[in-house]
Write an enzyme that holds these catalytic residues in place. Structure first.
Site, PDB file in Angstrom:
ATOM      1  N   SER A 140      14.737  71.687  83.676  1.00 37.59           N
ATOM      2  CA  SER A 140      15.643  72.533  84.475  1.00 37.59           C
ATOM      3  C   SER A 140      16.014  71.753  85.726  1.00 37.59           C
ATOM      4  O   SER A 140      15.268  70.859  86.141  1.00 37.59           O
ATOM      5  CB  SER A 140      14.915  73.820  84.883  1.00 37.59           C
ATOM      6  OG  SER A 140      15.650  74.537  85.855  1.00 37.59           O
ATOM      7  N   TYR A 153       7.630  78.355  89.359  1.00 34.37           N
ATOM      8  CA  TYR A 153       8.543  78.028  88.247  1.00 34.37           C
ATOM      9  C   TYR A 153       9.010  76.578  88.399  1.00 34.37           C
ATOM     10  O   TYR A 153       9.002  75.805  87.428  1.00 34.37           O
ATOM     11  CB  TYR A 153       9.742  78.987  88.209  1.00 34.37           C
ATOM     12  CG  TYR A 153      10.735  78.600  87.121  1.00 34.37           C
ATOM     13  CD1 TYR A 153      10.382  78.695  85.775  1.00 34.37           C
ATOM     14  CD2 TYR A 153      12.002  78.090  87.444  1.00 34.37           C
ATOM     15  CE1 TYR A 153      11.265  78.305  84.773  1.00 34.37           C
ATOM     16  CE2 TYR A 153      12.889  77.701  86.447  1.00 34.37           C
ATOM     17  CZ  TYR A 153      12.518  77.809  85.110  1.00 34.37           C
ATOM     18  OH  TYR A 153      13.393  77.416  84.120  1.00 34.37           O
TER      19      TYR A 153
HETATM   20  P1  NDP Z   1      15.632  83.307  77.078  1.00 33.62           P
HETATM   21  O1  NDP Z   1      14.750  84.294  77.774  1.00 33.62           O
HETATM   22  O2  NDP Z   1      16.928  83.769  76.553  1.00 33.62           O
HETATM   23  O3  NDP Z   1      14.810  82.615  75.887  1.00 33.62           O
HETATM   24  C1  NDP Z   1      13.476  82.222  76.055  1.00 33.62           C
HETATM   25  C2  NDP Z   1      12.860  81.953  74.697  1.00 33.62           C
HETATM   26  O4  NDP Z   1      11.514  81.506  74.888  1.00 33.62           O
HETATM   27  C3  NDP Z   1      12.805  83.186  73.814  1.00 33.62           C
HETATM   28  O5  NDP Z   1      13.147  82.850  72.494  1.00 33.62           O
HETATM   29  C4  NDP Z   1      11.351  83.606  73.887  1.00 33.62           C
HETATM   30  O6  NDP Z   1      10.964  84.207  72.653  1.00 33.62           O
HETATM   31  C5  NDP Z   1      10.652  82.255  74.058  1.00 33.62           C
HETATM   32  N1  NDP Z   1       9.338  82.418  74.676  1.00 33.62           N
HETATM   33  C6  NDP Z   1       9.057  82.818  75.947  1.00 33.62           C
HETATM   34  N2  NDP Z   1       7.732  82.896  76.107  1.00 33.62           N
HETATM   35  C7  NDP Z   1       7.165  82.519  74.938  1.00 33.62           C
HETATM   36  C8  NDP Z   1       5.832  82.407  74.465  1.00 33.62           C
HETATM   37  N3  NDP Z   1       4.779  82.680  75.275  1.00 33.62           N
HETATM   38  N4  NDP Z   1       5.602  82.009  73.196  1.00 33.62           N
HETATM   39  C9  NDP Z   1       6.637  81.739  72.381  1.00 33.62           C
HETATM   40  N5  NDP Z   1       7.929  81.812  72.752  1.00 33.62           N
HETATM   41  C10 NDP Z   1       8.182  82.215  74.021  1.00 33.62           C
HETATM   42  O7  NDP Z   1      15.817  82.124  78.128  1.00 33.62           O
HETATM   43  P2  NDP Z   1      16.601  80.722  78.026  1.00 33.62           P
HETATM   44  O8  NDP Z   1      17.161  80.516  76.691  1.00 33.62           O
HETATM   45  O9  NDP Z   1      17.490  80.646  79.201  1.00 33.62           O
HETATM   46  O10 NDP Z   1      15.389  79.733  78.303  1.00 33.62           O
HETATM   47  C11 NDP Z   1      15.016  78.691  77.412  1.00 33.62           C
HETATM   48  C12 NDP Z   1      14.419  77.563  78.218  1.00 33.62           C
HETATM   49  O11 NDP Z   1      15.404  77.045  79.089  1.00 33.62           O
HETATM   50  C13 NDP Z   1      13.241  77.952  79.092  1.00 33.62           C
HETATM   51  O12 NDP Z   1      12.290  76.910  79.045  1.00 33.62           O
HETATM   52  C14 NDP Z   1      13.854  78.046  80.483  1.00 33.62           C
HETATM   53  O13 NDP Z   1      12.912  77.803  81.487  1.00 33.62           O
HETATM   54  C15 NDP Z   1      14.885  76.955  80.414  1.00 33.62           C
HETATM   55  N6  NDP Z   1      16.016  77.020  81.339  1.00 33.62           N
HETATM   56  C16 NDP Z   1      16.799  78.136  81.442  1.00 33.62           C
HETATM   57  C17 NDP Z   1      17.881  78.146  82.304  1.00 33.62           C
HETATM   58  C18 NDP Z   1      18.745  79.344  82.517  1.00 33.62           C
HETATM   59  O14 NDP Z   1      19.379  79.461  83.571  1.00 33.62           O
HETATM   60  N7  NDP Z   1      18.860  80.242  81.563  1.00 33.62           N
HETATM   61  C19 NDP Z   1      18.245  76.932  83.055  1.00 33.62           C
HETATM   62  C20 NDP Z   1      17.342  75.822  82.880  1.00 33.62           C
HETATM   63  C21 NDP Z   1      16.299  75.871  82.028  1.00 33.62           C
HETATM   64  P3  NDP Z   1      10.023  85.498  72.502  1.00 33.62           P
HETATM   65  O15 NDP Z   1      10.233  86.348  73.717  1.00 33.62           O
HETATM   66  O16 NDP Z   1      10.480  86.119  71.227  1.00 33.62           O
HETATM   67  O17 NDP Z   1       8.660  84.913  72.410  1.00 33.62           O
HETATM   68  C1  8X3 Z   2      16.586  78.030  85.389  1.00 35.89           C
HETATM   69  C2  8X3 Z   2      17.623  77.695  86.395  1.00 35.89           C
HETATM   70  O1  8X3 Z   2      18.112  77.704  88.893  1.00 35.89           O
HETATM   71  O2  8X3 Z   2      17.127  79.705  87.954  1.00 35.89           O
HETATM   72  O3  8X3 Z   2      15.722  76.967  85.181  1.00 35.89           O
HETATM   73  O4  8X3 Z   2      15.817  77.738  88.259  1.00 35.89           O
HETATM   74  S1  8X3 Z   2      17.122  78.246  87.942  1.00 35.89           S
END
Ligand code: NDP
Ligand code: 8X3
Length: 252
Positions: A140, A153
Site C-alpha cells: 500500500s 496499519y
Molecule cells: P476488501 O475488504 O474488499 O477485501 C479484502 C479481502 O481480504 C477479502 O476477500 C477478505 O475475505 C480477505 N481477508 C481479510 N481478512 C482475512 C483473513 N483473516 N483470512 C482470509 N482472508 C481475509 O479490501 P481490498 O480489496 O481493498 O483489500 C485487499 C488488499 O489490498 C488488502 O491487503 C489491503 O490492505 C490492500 N490495499 C487496499 C487499498 C484500498 O484502498 N482499498 C489500497 C492499498 C492496499 P473474507 O472477509 O471473506 O475473509
Molecule cells: C489502503 C490505502 O491510504 O487508506 O492501504 O492506507 S490507505
C-alpha cells in the site's frame, strides 16, 4: 496447459477483480477467503463464464496450522502454480496511536503480515519444485509513508514492503520473481471493514475525487504477471490521478 494463479482474499475487492481478470484470460484459479458461501458462488461463476478450473479454499490466513493443511497438500493438478498473489488484508480503525485498540492492532498484524508469511511458506515449495514462480504481494502507499492516524496499519504494510524486498533477494537462486504492488485509495469493501460497518465514514474517504477501482489494480497485477520470463517488475506504486502519495490529495 492453462496457467495457475492463487489469489488470497478473493471474496471481494482487489482479489475478486484479480481472479476475474486472470480467469477471463484463461488461467485456472485457486481462490481463498473466509466467507465460504461467497467464495463457492464466485468459483462457480468464474468456471461457468470462462471454462476454466477453479479451486475455492475457505480459511483464515491467521490460522497457521489451517493454512499449512489447506495449502501444503493441494491435489497434484494444482501443484504447478505460476503466480501467488498475497492480497488478503485489512485495516481496522483510524485513530491516534494512544487511542488505538490493541485487538485491532493484533488482527492487522496477524492478517497482513503473519498471514502473508504463512501462505508464502506453504506455496514456495511448489515454486522450488517447478524451478520458477512469482509472488505478488499487495502492499500500500501506507507502506511507503505513514499518514496521521494510520500507525499500525502503516506498520503492517511497511512490513509487507520489507518482506517483499527480502523474498526477492532470498528466492533469487530459485528463479522466483517477487513484485510489490502498492495502491493508494481504492473503492472496495476496505473502508467499510476499516470503519466497522459505518458506510458514511467509509465513503467520506472518497469525497471529492475519483479513487482507484479494484479492476484498475487487477490490470496492474495482470501486467506484472505476464511480463516475459526475463523481466521482473520489482515495485509498483499506483494511485488515483488525484492522489500524489499517502498524504496529498487534490479534491474538488
Ligand atoms: P476488501 O475488504 O474488499 O477485501 C479484502 C479481502 O481480504 C477479502 O476477500 C477478505 O475475505 C480477505 N481477508 C481479510 N481478512 C482475512 C483473513 N483473516 N483470512 C482470509 N482472508 C481475509 O479490501 P481490498 O480489496 O481493498 O483489500 C485487499 C488488499 O489490498 C488488502 O491487503 C489491503 O490492505 C490492500 N490495499 C487496499 C487499498 C484500498 O484502498 N482499498 C489500497 C492499498 C492496499 P473474507 O472477509 O471473506 O475473509
Ligand atoms: C489502503 C490505502 O491510504 O487508506 O492501504 O492506507 S490507505
Amino acid at each position: 496447459m492453462n496457467k495457475i494463479i492463487l489469489v488470497t482474499g478473493a471474496t471481494s475487492g482487489f482479489g475478486k477483480a484479480i481472479a476475474e481478470k486472470f480467469a477471463e484470460a484463461g488461467w485456472n484459479c485457486i481462490i481463498t477467503g473466509r466467507r465460504e458461501e461467497r467464495l463457492k458462488e464466485f468459483a462457480e461463476k468464474l468456471q461457468q463464464e470462462n471454462k476454466i478450473n477453479v479451486l475455492p479454499l475457505a480459511f483464515d490466513v491467521r490460522e497457521r496450522e489451517t493454512v499449512s493443511n489447506k495449502l501444503s497438500n493441494l491435489p497434484p493438478e494444482w501443484h504447478a502454480i505460476d503466480v501467488l498473489v498475497n492480497n488478503a488484508g485489512l485495516a481496522l480503525g483510524r485513530s491516534p496511536f494512544d487511542e488505538g485498540d490493541i485487538d485491532d492492532w493484533e488482527t492487522m498484524i496477524d492478517t497482513n503480515v503473519k498471514g502473508l508469511l504463512y501462505v508464502s511458506k506453504a506455496i514456495i515449495p511448489y515454486f522450488k519444485k517447478g524451478g520458477k514462480g512469482h509472488i505478488i504481494n499487495m502492499g500500500s502507499v501506507a507502506g511507503k509513508e505513514i499518514y496521521k492516524d494510520g500507525n499500525v496499519y502503516c506498520a503492517s504494510k511497511f512490513a509487507v514492503d520489507a518482506i517483499t524486498k527480502s523474498q526477492r533477494v532470498d528466492l533469487l537462486p530459485h528463479k522466483i520473481k517477487v513484485t510489490g504492488i502498492h495502491p493508494g485509495a481504492a473503492l472496495t469493501e476496505f473502508g467499510v471493514v476499516r470503519f466497522k460497518g459505518d458506510e458514511q465514514k467509509a465513503n467520506s474517504v472518497y469525497d471529492g475525487y475519483q479513487p482507484l477501482s479494484a479492476s484498475d489494480v487487477a490490470d496492474v497485477v495482470y501486467y506484472a504477471a505476464t511480463m516475459p520470463a526475463n523481466v521482473c517488475l520489482n515495485d509498483i506504486v499506483i494511485t488515483a490521478t488525484a492522489q500524489a502519495n499517502a498524504i496529498y490529495f487534490q479534491k474538488e
